[in-house]
Design a protein around this motif. Structure first.
Motif, PDB file in Angstrom:
ATOM      1  N   GLU A  96      49.655  35.767  34.720  1.00 50.43           N
ATOM      2  CA  GLU A  96      49.689  37.236  34.692  1.00 50.43           C
ATOM      3  C   GLU A  96      48.285  37.831  34.696  1.00 50.43           C
ATOM      4  N   ASP A  97      47.393  37.224  33.924  1.00 51.84           N
ATOM      5  CA  ASP A  97      46.022  37.726  33.817  1.00 51.84           C
ATOM      6  C   ASP A  97      45.116  36.852  34.666  1.00 51.84           C
ATOM      7  N   ILE A  98      44.446  37.439  35.661  1.00 52.98           N
ATOM      8  CA  ILE A  98      43.612  36.661  36.581  1.00 52.98           C
ATOM      9  C   ILE A  98      42.133  36.917  36.330  1.00 52.98           C
ATOM     10  N   SER A  99      41.782  37.332  35.130  1.00 53.04           N
ATOM     11  CA  SER A  99      40.376  37.549  34.796  1.00 53.04           C
ATOM     12  C   SER A  99      39.775  36.238  34.294  1.00 53.04           C
ATOM     13  N   GLY A 100      38.443  36.201  34.237  1.00 54.72           N
ATOM     14  CA  GLY A 100      37.764  35.016  33.734  1.00 54.72           C
ATOM     15  C   GLY A 100      37.521  33.985  34.821  1.00 54.72           C
ATOM     16  N   MET A 121      48.535  30.028  46.957  1.00 52.47           N
ATOM     17  CA  MET A 121      47.522  30.241  47.995  1.00 52.47           C
ATOM     18  C   MET A 121      47.864  31.411  48.903  1.00 52.47           C
ATOM     19  N   SER A 122      49.129  31.795  48.972  1.00 51.66           N
ATOM     20  CA  SER A 122      49.486  32.954  49.785  1.00 51.66           C
ATOM     21  C   SER A 122      49.094  34.259  49.114  1.00 51.66           C
ATOM     22  N   THR A 123      48.663  34.189  47.849  1.00 54.53           N
ATOM     23  CA  THR A 123      48.298  35.386  47.091  1.00 54.53           C
ATOM     24  C   THR A 123      46.840  35.384  46.668  1.00 54.53           C
ATOM     25  N   PHE A 124      46.291  34.208  46.357  1.00 50.74           N
ATOM     26  CA  PHE A 124      44.933  34.115  45.826  1.00 50.74           C
ATOM     27  C   PHE A 124      44.110  33.125  46.644  1.00 50.74           C
ATOM     28  N   LEU A 125      42.808  33.345  46.679  1.00 49.72           N
ATOM     29  CA  LEU A 125      41.880  32.419  47.317  1.00 49.72           C
ATOM     30  C   LEU A 125      41.391  31.441  46.258  1.00 49.72           C
ATOM     31  N   LEU A 126      41.763  30.185  46.412  1.00 49.43           N
ATOM     32  CA  LEU A 126      41.391  29.181  45.422  1.00 49.43           C
ATOM     33  C   LEU A 126      39.902  28.871  45.511  1.00 49.43           C
ATOM     34  N   LEU A 165      46.977  50.153  49.164  1.00 53.13           N
ATOM     35  CA  LEU A 165      45.654  49.643  49.512  1.00 53.13           C
ATOM     36  C   LEU A 165      44.918  50.593  50.453  1.00 53.13           C
ATOM     37  N   ARG A 166      45.660  51.226  51.371  1.00 51.80           N
ATOM     38  CA  ARG A 166      45.012  52.165  52.286  1.00 51.80           C
ATOM     39  C   ARG A 166      44.443  53.356  51.516  1.00 51.80           C
ATOM     40  N   GLY A 167      45.175  53.870  50.553  1.00 49.16           N
ATOM     41  CA  GLY A 167      44.684  54.998  49.776  1.00 49.16           C
ATOM     42  C   GLY A 167      43.450  54.672  48.964  1.00 49.16           C
ATOM     43  N   ARG A 168      43.263  53.384  48.672  1.00 46.90           N
ATOM     44  CA  ARG A 168      42.123  52.988  47.836  1.00 46.90           C
ATOM     45  C   ARG A 168      40.931  52.474  48.644  1.00 46.90           C
ATOM     46  N   TYR A 169      41.184  51.766  49.756  1.00 45.69           N
ATOM     47  CA  TYR A 169      40.096  51.032  50.402  1.00 45.69           C
ATOM     48  C   TYR A 169      39.826  51.400  51.857  1.00 45.69           C
ATOM     49  N   TYR A 170      40.820  51.814  52.632  1.00 46.97           N
ATOM     50  CA  TYR A 170      40.559  52.077  54.055  1.00 46.97           C
ATOM     51  C   TYR A 170      41.330  53.304  54.521  1.00 46.97           C
ATOM     52  N   ARG A 171      41.097  54.405  53.844  1.00 50.68           N
ATOM     53  CA  ARG A 171      41.879  55.622  54.076  1.00 50.68           C
ATOM     54  C   ARG A 171      41.732  56.156  55.487  1.00 50.68           C
ATOM     55  N   THR A 172      40.549  56.058  56.063  1.00 52.50           N
ATOM     56  CA  THR A 172      40.315  56.657  57.385  1.00 52.50           C
ATOM     57  C   THR A 172      40.037  55.616  58.468  1.00 52.50           C
ATOM     58  N   SER A 174      33.415  48.363  43.293  1.00 48.60           N
ATOM     59  CA  SER A 174      34.332  47.708  42.352  1.00 48.60           C
ATOM     60  C   SER A 174      35.692  47.419  42.973  1.00 48.60           C
ATOM     61  N   PRO A 175      35.750  46.656  44.067  1.00 48.77           N
ATOM     62  CA  PRO A 175      37.061  46.326  44.651  1.00 48.77           C
ATOM     63  C   PRO A 175      37.836  45.392  43.735  1.00 48.77           C
ATOM     64  N   SER A 176      39.144  45.452  43.813  1.00 51.73           N
ATOM     65  CA  SER A 176      39.982  44.573  43.007  1.00 51.73           C
ATOM     66  C   SER A 176      39.899  43.152  43.522  1.00 51.73           C
ATOM     67  N   TYR A 177      40.298  42.211  42.689  1.00 51.53           N
ATOM     68  CA  TYR A 177      40.267  40.807  43.080  1.00 51.53           C
ATOM     69  C   TYR A 177      41.207  40.548  44.247  1.00 51.53           C
ATOM     70  N   VAL A 178      42.355  41.217  44.241  1.00 45.41           N
ATOM     71  CA  VAL A 178      43.323  41.030  45.315  1.00 45.41           C
ATOM     72  C   VAL A 178      42.743  41.487  46.652  1.00 45.41           C
ATOM     73  N   TRP A 179      42.094  42.654  46.675  1.00 46.73           N
ATOM     74  CA  TRP A 179      41.526  43.146  47.932  1.00 46.73           C
ATOM     75  C   TRP A 179      40.359  42.281  48.384  1.00 46.73           C
ATOM     76  N   THR A 180      39.592  41.757  47.446  1.00 49.46           N
ATOM     77  CA  THR A 180      38.465  40.896  47.793  1.00 49.46           C
ATOM     78  C   THR A 180      38.928  39.628  48.487  1.00 49.46           C
ATOM     79  N   ILE A 181      39.998  39.014  47.981  1.00 43.97           N
ATOM     80  CA  ILE A 181      40.453  37.760  48.577  1.00 43.97           C
ATOM     81  C   ILE A 181      41.178  38.005  49.902  1.00 43.97           C
ATOM     82  N   ILE A 182      41.862  39.132  50.036  1.00 42.59           N
ATOM     83  CA  ILE A 182      42.489  39.447  51.321  1.00 42.59           C
ATOM     84  C   ILE A 182      41.410  39.700  52.376  1.00 42.59           C
TER      85      ILE A 182
END
Length: 275
Positions: free
Chosen positions: A56-60, A106-111, A186-193, A204-212
């Protein structure tokens, strides 16, 4: 809470708040956390368990976070040792079970590379020695073993490359289904235009957006921009020329219009190229 109550009335499934928990980000102060807990009636702190096999927690430290993947793989391998399986059976076991175990994660996170190397090392040891902990000589590099059979390999997957392929599939879904909930968030946060395929600098991108985003280069190797009307295709930047891989137009002289679109090269009346 009104949404939760409406859901309960419609489906007859009420949420047990005593068994529910809340997971807060680091920037949420203690007063706000307590206010949310009191409002929702949920006082348990979450983040210590797993959901659908994912923490649940992907910090650290990500190496410590995903160390359970190797433990799961070794637990499966240890159940096969000592059976003196043939190489054909080992091949089937590796392809259908061992390489499939981390697929959902692996379909969700970059190992991390360290985790990928540990998984590959454990699989390679099982391939060359069916009776661990006895070690045998590895007669070929693992990269060569992972080549397709027509190129002299066995056809095993390289874990890190396969991880990027799965993430590229997630990025491609954002392009194919722009009206889905996750794409709109994600569009509203990272690639609106712009498009998710274009490199965008964000704070400060999220971990999910960074790995995608890490799979963007891989995805761009296999796609080409459709021309259609050409209003959204940039001549000098977008891969629209059908080479392998596709590429944008190349500069042979100083360019006057860096932001030129392909539509500028089309006669809008005849709908043909303006020579």
């Amino acid at each position: 809470m009104e949404v939760v109550r409406t859901y309960g009335k419609a489906y007859g499934q009420c949420i047990n708040f005593d068994k529910s928990s809340l997971l807060f980000g680091k920037r949420i102060n203690a007063a706000t956390r307590q206010e949310i807990k009191d409002t929702l009636g949920i006082h348990n702190d979450g983040g210590m368990g797993k959901y659908l096999g994912i923490p649940e927690d992907i910090s650290g430290s990500k190496c410590k976070l995903f160390a359970f993947l190797k433990d799961n793989l070794m637990h499966r391998v240890n159940g096969w040792t000592g059976r003196w399986l043939s190489k054909g059976v080992n091949e089937v076991m590796i392809k259908s079970i061992l390489l499939a175990l981390p697929t959902y994660v692996m379909s969700t996170f970059l190992l991390p590379l360290e985790i990928c190397e540990n998984l590959a090392s454990a699989i390679a040891q099982f391939w060359w020695s069916s009776n661990p902990p006895k070690r045998r000589i590895h007669w070929a590099k693992w990269e060569k073993v992972c080549l397709p059979k027509e190129e002299g390999g066995i056809g095993f997957r390289l874990i890190y490359e396969f991880n990027l392929e799965l993430l590229a599939k997630q990025l491609w879904r954002l392009v194919q289904y722009p009206d889905s909930l996750v794409a709109r968030v994600l569009r509203g946060r990272y690639y609106r235009t712009t498009s998710p395929l274009r490199a965008i600098s964000t704070s400060s991108p999220s971990y999910v957006w960074t790995i995608i985003s890490a799979a963007r280069k891989l995805l761009l190797l296999g796609i080409r921009q459709k021309i259609q009307y050409g209003y959204d295709v940039r001549v000098w930047e977008d891969p629209c020329i059908p080479t392998t891989p596709a590429r944008p137009a190349r500069l042979v002289a100083p360019v006057m219009h860096l932001n030129m679109r392909v539509s500028d090269l089309i006669n809008q009346e005849s709908k043909e190229w303006d020579a």
